[in-house]
Design an enzyme around this catalytic site. Sequence first.
Site, PDB file in Angstrom:
ATOM      1  CB  ILE A  10      -1.003   0.000   1.176  1.00  0.00           C
ATOM      2  CG1 ILE A  10      -2.129   1.005   0.928  1.00  0.00           C
ATOM      3  CG2 ILE A  10      -0.315   0.242   2.505  1.00  0.00           C
ATOM      4  CD1 ILE A  10      -3.355   0.777   1.772  1.00  0.00           C
ATOM      5  N   GLY A  31       2.910  -4.252  10.800  1.00  0.00           N
ATOM      6  CA  GLY A  31       2.063  -4.399   9.617  1.00  0.00           C
ATOM      7  C   GLY A  31       2.034  -3.148   8.741  1.00  0.00           C
ATOM      8  CB  VAL A  32      -0.858  -1.430   7.122  1.00  0.00           C
ATOM      9  CG1 VAL A  32      -1.078  -0.168   6.320  1.00  0.00           C
ATOM     10  CG2 VAL A  32      -1.419  -2.616   6.378  1.00  0.00           C
ATOM     11  CG  ASP A  33       0.595   1.960  12.407  1.00  0.00           C
ATOM     12  OD1 ASP A  33       0.710   3.053  11.828  1.00  0.00           O
ATOM     13  OD2 ASP A  33       0.349   1.844  13.621  1.00  0.00           O
ATOM     14  CB  SER A 121      -9.549  -5.658  11.631  1.00  0.00           C
ATOM     15  OG  SER A 121      -9.781  -4.529  12.443  1.00  0.00           O
ATOM     16  CB  THR A 122      -7.237  -9.023   7.658  1.00  0.00           C
ATOM     17  OG1 THR A 122      -6.290  -8.234   6.916  1.00  0.00           O
ATOM     18  CG2 THR A 122      -8.643  -8.660   7.249  1.00  0.00           C
ATOM     19  N   GLY A 123      -4.781  -8.418  10.102  1.00  0.00           N
ATOM     20  CA  GLY A 123      -3.431  -8.834  10.473  1.00  0.00           C
ATOM     21  C   GLY A 123      -3.380  -9.184  11.946  1.00  0.00           C
ATOM     22  CB  VAL A 124      -1.647  -7.442  14.736  1.00  0.00           C
ATOM     23  CG1 VAL A 124      -1.550  -7.551  16.250  1.00  0.00           C
ATOM     24  CG2 VAL A 124      -0.256  -7.467  14.131  1.00  0.00           C
ATOM     25  CE1 TYR A 125      -4.689  -4.366  16.950  1.00  0.00           C
ATOM     26  CE2 TYR A 125      -6.347  -2.948  15.975  1.00  0.00           C
ATOM     27  CZ  TYR A 125      -5.258  -3.121  16.805  1.00  0.00           C
ATOM     28  OH  TYR A 125      -4.754  -2.042  17.515  1.00  0.00           O
TER      29      TYR A 125
HETATM   30  P1  ADP Z   1      -4.522  -4.753  11.884  1.00  0.00           P
HETATM   31  O1  ADP Z   1      -3.772  -4.386  13.136  1.00  0.00           O
HETATM   32  O2  ADP Z   1      -5.672  -3.815  11.584  1.00  0.00           O
HETATM   33  O3  ADP Z   1      -4.894  -6.185  11.830  1.00  0.00           O
HETATM   34  P2  ADP Z   1      -2.194  -5.149  10.135  1.00  0.00           P
HETATM   35  O4  ADP Z   1      -1.340  -4.065   9.607  1.00  0.00           O
HETATM   36  O5  ADP Z   1      -1.593  -6.081  11.141  1.00  0.00           O
HETATM   37  O6  ADP Z   1      -3.498  -4.410  10.694  1.00  0.00           O
HETATM   38  O7  ADP Z   1      -2.763  -6.005   8.927  1.00  0.00           O
HETATM   39  C1  ADP Z   1      -3.800  -5.625   8.060  1.00  0.00           C
HETATM   40  C2  ADP Z   1      -3.604  -6.289   6.715  1.00  0.00           C
HETATM   41  O8  ADP Z   1      -2.629  -5.584   5.958  1.00  0.00           O
HETATM   42  C3  ADP Z   1      -3.096  -7.735   6.774  1.00  0.00           C
HETATM   43  O9  ADP Z   1      -3.873  -8.499   5.853  1.00  0.00           O
HETATM   44  C4  ADP Z   1      -1.645  -7.635   6.330  1.00  0.00           C
HETATM   45  O10 ADP Z   1      -1.215  -8.816   5.653  1.00  0.00           O
HETATM   46  C5  ADP Z   1      -1.700  -6.489   5.371  1.00  0.00           C
HETATM   47  N1  ADP Z   1      -0.441  -5.737   5.144  1.00  0.00           N
HETATM   48  C6  ADP Z   1       0.687  -5.705   5.891  1.00  0.00           C
HETATM   49  N2  ADP Z   1       1.594  -4.877   5.346  1.00  0.00           N
HETATM   50  C7  ADP Z   1       1.026  -4.347   4.219  1.00  0.00           C
HETATM   51  C8  ADP Z   1       1.452  -3.424   3.207  1.00  0.00           C
HETATM   52  N3  ADP Z   1       2.657  -2.867   3.228  1.00  0.00           N
HETATM   53  N4  ADP Z   1       0.576  -3.137   2.204  1.00  0.00           N
HETATM   54  C9  ADP Z   1      -0.663  -3.683   2.161  1.00  0.00           C
HETATM   55  N5  ADP Z   1      -1.114  -4.554   3.079  1.00  0.00           N
HETATM   56  C10 ADP Z   1      -0.279  -4.889   4.096  1.00  0.00           C
END
Ligand code: ADP
Length: 167
Positions: A10, A31-33, A121-125
Amino acid sequence: MEITLVQGDITEQQVDAVVNAANSSLMGGGGVDGAIHRRGGPEILEECRKLRASQYGKGLPTGQAVATTAGRLPARWVIHTVGPVHSRSEGRSELLASCYRESLRVADELGARSVAFPAISTGVYGWPMDDAARIALEAVRQADTRVEDLRFVLFDAAAYAVFEARL
Ligand code: ADP
């Protein structure tokens, strides 16, 4: 509004606004953050700190959204939203839908026409991908927004396939 699916990172999306699956502290995470703050640089965290100090002393509530600069990302803004943790029993689906709705509301306020969303929410959450995809697609389809180009950016082929099946 056109909804498209992209498999990838992303932080590489050239859009007006990128949505961050943040946590309520707004102080960064994994993750994304983590990827957004790493790639976007310290300016984003600086604005997050100011938001904590001025408006969100207790943190950004689950289901809400707020914008900052996108720093060095190829976007103009980052819209931070806090997804619900799947295992907590707190009207959860509605809160996940709210993340999408509120992010689009903030996008409209900014005048953003293209927005990239991760699968919130599909990662750590821990939210199951299929249910998250259903809620996400329903929420954005029902939204009354001026956003024209809405992308879901899915990190891996499995997530992409799930969204594709739902779309
Ligand atoms: P949350 O804490 O809301 O679950 P995460 O960041 O742990 O958020 O994960 C949300 C989703 O984003 C997961 O499916 C993860 O695989 C995906 N993800 C992680 N890094 C990236 C990235 N750089 N770009 C797009 N999606 C990502």
